[in-house]
Design a protein around this motif. Structure first.
Motif, PDB file in Angstrom:
ATOM      1  N   ASP A 425      -9.336  11.323   3.804  1.00 47.47           N
ATOM      2  CA  ASP A 425      -8.653  11.823   4.680  1.00 47.47           C
ATOM      3  C   ASP A 425      -7.357  11.364   5.368  1.00 47.47           C
ATOM      4  O   ASP A 425      -7.547   9.996   5.851  1.00 47.47           O
ATOM      5  N   ILE A 426      -6.105  11.674   5.091  1.00 47.99           N
ATOM      6  CA  ILE A 426      -4.911  11.114   5.316  1.00 47.99           C
ATOM      7  C   ILE A 426      -4.098  11.476   6.528  1.00 47.99           C
ATOM      8  O   ILE A 426      -3.805  12.817   6.227  1.00 47.99           O
ATOM      9  N   ASP A 427      -3.922  10.764   7.368  1.00 46.40           N
ATOM     10  CA  ASP A 427      -2.766  11.216   8.357  1.00 46.40           C
ATOM     11  C   ASP A 427      -1.396  10.636   8.018  1.00 46.40           C
ATOM     12  O   ASP A 427      -1.353   9.668   7.971  1.00 46.40           O
ATOM     13  N   LEU A 428      -0.660  11.623   7.372  1.00 46.37           N
ATOM     14  CA  LEU A 428       0.592  11.356   6.703  1.00 46.37           C
ATOM     15  C   LEU A 428       1.586  10.739   8.054  1.00 46.37           C
ATOM     16  O   LEU A 428       2.656  10.331   7.781  1.00 46.37           O
ATOM     17  N   GLY A 429       1.496  11.243   9.315  1.00 47.66           N
ATOM     18  CA  GLY A 429       2.196  10.815  10.418  1.00 47.66           C
ATOM     19  C   GLY A 429       2.098   9.224  10.788  1.00 47.66           C
ATOM     20  O   GLY A 429       2.955   8.449  11.083  1.00 47.66           O
ATOM     21  N   THR A 430       0.797   8.808  10.603  1.00 50.94           N
ATOM     22  CA  THR A 430       0.553   7.341  11.096  1.00 50.94           C
ATOM     23  C   THR A 430       0.418   6.366   9.696  1.00 50.94           C
ATOM     24  O   THR A 430       0.374   5.262   9.535  1.00 50.94           O
ATOM     25  N   GLY A 431       0.230   7.157   8.417  1.00 53.33           N
ATOM     26  CA  GLY A 431      -0.195   6.535   7.350  1.00 53.33           C
ATOM     27  C   GLY A 431      -1.712   6.032   7.191  1.00 53.33           C
ATOM     28  O   GLY A 431      -2.139   5.479   6.109  1.00 53.33           O
ATOM     29  N   MET A 432      -2.656   6.446   8.098  1.00 46.89           N
ATOM     30  CA  MET A 432      -3.953   5.804   8.221  1.00 46.89           C
ATOM     31  C   MET A 432      -4.680   7.009   7.183  1.00 46.89           C
ATOM     32  O   MET A 432      -4.734   7.805   7.056  1.00 46.89           O
TER      33      MET A 432
END
Length: 733
Positions: A425-432
């Motif tokens: 599960d990737i948050d592309l805004g934060t990179g986490m």
């Protein structure tokens, strides 16, 4: 040696040279070191060569040997030399100046030095046309039978290993495979509806373009053979010209004298035709026709197996691809490439899959997996499992919970199959990225500077197996699948693959992994090009397993970081956990250039931690990181489904002001459901720190980098709920 010409009188007793000449027996002397060969006058007469035509080497005999005989003679000599024998003999089919054919016998004595090394051969060349019981005269039939039968046996043995139509055509184009038939051109046509498609042509470039595509009702020999289900024999150039005038313009410039076209029949119907062209003319003997028919039958069976194999492979590959996503969605902030390649053994169908799931906002889920087995059941189970896991993820469950539910779903199917899987599960805004692994290969990350490493994810059992407790220290919310965190910086690439890309013949997976890592490290930056490079590691033939590959690259230009993310557990009853977290948060804020804001950041984080410890049951977790937009983000996760709400506190109330403080201190805050729990977060802008990949003036150097407008102060990304569902208590802050 006797003088040339007619000997007027034979002395008594006759000299050896006279005896040899009268019996058409010549001599030769072959120096193996220099390659020079001497033929006396009688030997030259036997092979029908003039002295000025002979080159003085063994290659000088080539014009007088029938096609394929030179290779057979060389093999006979080489065998004698290797075996240490002192003599060898061979009958070869010869070709005279006028085009007629005959038989010549060659016998040699091998001279060796004291060490046993052969250095010279002295022998006899004689006319064998009148040898009774040998290849000359009456013996020709026996030798021809042995020769042609050997061709059929060898060709049949080779074709037994052919799996595809290309394998069959490779055998036919190999000069060694059918060279003993004496054909200078070999053509293979496959019936395709009402047409014949030429799929193979070999030897001497005697390609006839007219028959690349032709109709079965055309006036051509291959069409006639397919149409009538009988072989077509052409004994001379004149017959070519008279019977097939459409073909004659293409035959005329070639050194072709005769030919045969054999129908390839399987299960009573024609599936193709085989054409053989020769440089000698004359009728084909009954023995030759029988052998050619046997050869055609063997080729027909091999060709039918190859056609059925490719049809089954195409069907299996189509079924497999139908179970996979029909398209990969475009995801803002990332470039994604996927590949699937079917196996080349067994039924060529398996349970490998991949999927990409947009989760709203900047989040995206990516997965890859492999169901045990290589059959239609594996593909069917794969399709059901992929859809179920996608549904659990779309419902908002945490990665660990979604994986646990998918495992229970697979057990309920009672298929006795298990599956491996990795999900991120990737948050592309934060990179986490939050990763969970079920018995699958660890993912690999390649950083923007070209370095790469495997991401160590604790992982759980393969899906479908009984659940177990998570390892000590693992954070899986009781699901049995620990969740690991990874920060993807702009320009980083995350790679997932199945073991079909890693395994090598013999089970040497370590070598495969080394090759994979080396290819990732040195491969191109573009994910589509890199995916092609990685697929080339196994080639078209592949192995006994299918293969799936997924690559995700976060858009943006790689930039230096001031430090990694902060992660800390909050355990109820531990009096030191909050104070330690506050200390780490203040130190991290100072290291990231927010020293002047350290008090506000620490206070907001403390309010979120207190809410998790006081109003929930279970372990909480706080993380802090620097996002790609130059913001400090704090996240507090817990296992409670109760969402926080803002409420007005009285003058003497001791609680209720937490969210008011967070709202006033942070630039943005919000709440994200996480399946069996939630995540409360807040963000602080850091003065003087530009977003990743952006110059201080604000212009992004990478056109691929997504433009994210920073929210206004006090405006949360996710609106806090104003009311709770029945029977769900709200958490007070």
């Amino acid at each position: 040696m006797a003088d040339e010409g007619v000997i007027p009188e034979v002395e008594w007793p006759a000299r050896p040279d006279t005896s040899l000449a009268l019996n058409r027996m010549g001599t030769f002397d072959w120096d193996l070191d220099s390659g020079q060969m001497f033929l006396d006058a009688t030997a030259l007469e036997v092979v029908d060569l003039r002295p000025d035509e002979f080159t003085g080497t063994s290659a000088g005999l080539r014009p007088r040997l029938a096609s394929g005989e030179e290779a057979r003679l060389d093999a006979r000599v080489a065998q004698a030399l290797k075996a240490g024998r002192s003599h060898y003999g061979a009958y070869v089919r010869s070709r005279r100046r006028d085009g007629s054919r005959g038989w010549t016998h060659i016998q040699g004595h091998i001279l060796r030095d004291p060490r046993g090394r052969p250095y010279r051969i002295i022998g006899i060349i004689r006319d064998a046309a009148h040898d009774p019981g040998e290849p000359g005269a009456g013996g020709e039939r026996d030798e021809g039978r042995r020769r042609l039968t050997g061709v059929v046996e060898r060709t049949t043995a080779i074709l037994a290993h052919a799996r595809t139509v290309n394998d069959v055509t490779d055998v036919l184009k190999d000069p060694e495979a059918l060279g003993h038939l004496g054909a200078v051109s070999i053509m293979l046509g496959v019936v395709d509806g009402a047409r014949i498609h030429l799929v193979a042509e070999g030897q001497l470039g005697s390609y006839v373009p007219e028959i690349e595509y032709t109709r079965i009702d055309a006036a051509l020999p291959m069409s006639e053979a397919v149409r009538n289900l009988r072989p077509v024999y052409v004994g001379s150039r004149e017959e070519f010209q008279q019977r097939f005038p459409q073909l004659w313009p293409y035959i005329e410039p070639l050194a072709v004298q005769s030919g045969v076209y054999l129908p390839l029949i399987a299960q009573g119907r024609p599936i193709g035709a085989l054409g053989l062209l020769y440089t000698w003319d004359g009728e084909f003997t009954a023995e030759e026709r029988n052998v050619l028919m046997a050869l055609g039958s063997g080729i027909a069976q091999s060709l039918q197996r190859a056609i059925l194999f490719e049809q089954e492979h195409d069907l299996a590959d189509g079924l497999q691809r139908a179970m996979l996503p029909r398209r990969i969605p475009e995801v803002a902030g990332a470039r994604i490439a996927v590949r699937y390649r079917a196996a080349r053994m067994g039924r060529d169908i398996g349970g490998d899959w991949y999927d990409v799931i947009p989760l709203g906002g900047d989040r995206v889920g990516v997965m890859i997996g492999d169901v045990e087995g290589h059959d239609t059941d594996a593909a069917a189970v794969m399709g059901q499992l992929r859809i179920a896991l996608r549904a659990y993820i779309s419902e908002g469950h945490t990665p660990g919970t979604a994986m646990a539910r998918a495992s229970a779903f697979l057990r309920e199917l009672q298929t006795d199959r298990f599956a491996t899987c990795t999900y991120a599960d990737i948050d592309l805004g934060t990179g986490m990225a939050r990763l969970v692994r079920a018995g699958h290969l660890d993912p690999v990350v390649r950083r923007g500077d070209g370095s790469c490493h495997r991401v160590q994810v604790a992982g759980g059992l393969p899906l479908g197996l009984p659940a177990r407790e998570p390892p000590e220290g693992g954070r899986s919310g009781g699901s049995g699948y620990p969740v690991a965190s990874l920060e993807l910086h702009p320009g980083d690439t995350l790679l997932f693959c199945t073991d079909g890309l890693i395994e090598r013949p013999g089970g040497d997976s370590d070598t495969g992994m080394r090759e994979f890592m080396e290819a990732v490290r040195n491969g191109p930056v573009d994910v589509e090009e890199l995916a092609d490079v990685l697929c080339d590691l196994v080639g078209d033939a592949g192995g006994g397993d299918d293969m799936a590959l997924l690559l995700l690259r976060r858009r943006g230009t790689p930039a230096a970081r001031g430090g990694g993310p902060l992660s800390h557990s909050l355990t109820p009853g531990d009096p030191h956990a909050p104070s330690m977290a506050r200390h780490l948060i203040r130190a991290a804020a100072a290291a990231w250039g927010a020293f002047d804001q350290a008090d506000e950041i620490e206070l907001a984080a403390d309010e979120l931690m207190t809410n998790a410890l006081v109003h929930t049951e279970g372990v909480g977790h706080i993380s802090m990181r620097l996002t790609g937009e130059g913001r400090i983000r704090i996240e507090v996760e817990d296992t409670s489904s109760a969402l926080p709400r803002r409420r007005e506190a009285g003058d003497w109330a001791v609680s209720g002001r937490g969210l008011m403080l967070v709202d006033r201190l942070a630039d943005a805050w919000g709440v994200e459901p996480r399946g069996s729990g939630k995540c409360v977060w807040c963000e602080f802008s850091v003065p003087g720190r530009a977003p990743d990949g952006e110059a201080p003036g604000g212009e992004a150097p990478d056109a691929d980098a997504p433009h994210t407008e920073a929210p206004q102060a006090g405006a949360p990304h996710a609106e806090a709920p104003q009311a709770e569902a029945p029977d769900t208590p709200a958490a007070d802050v």
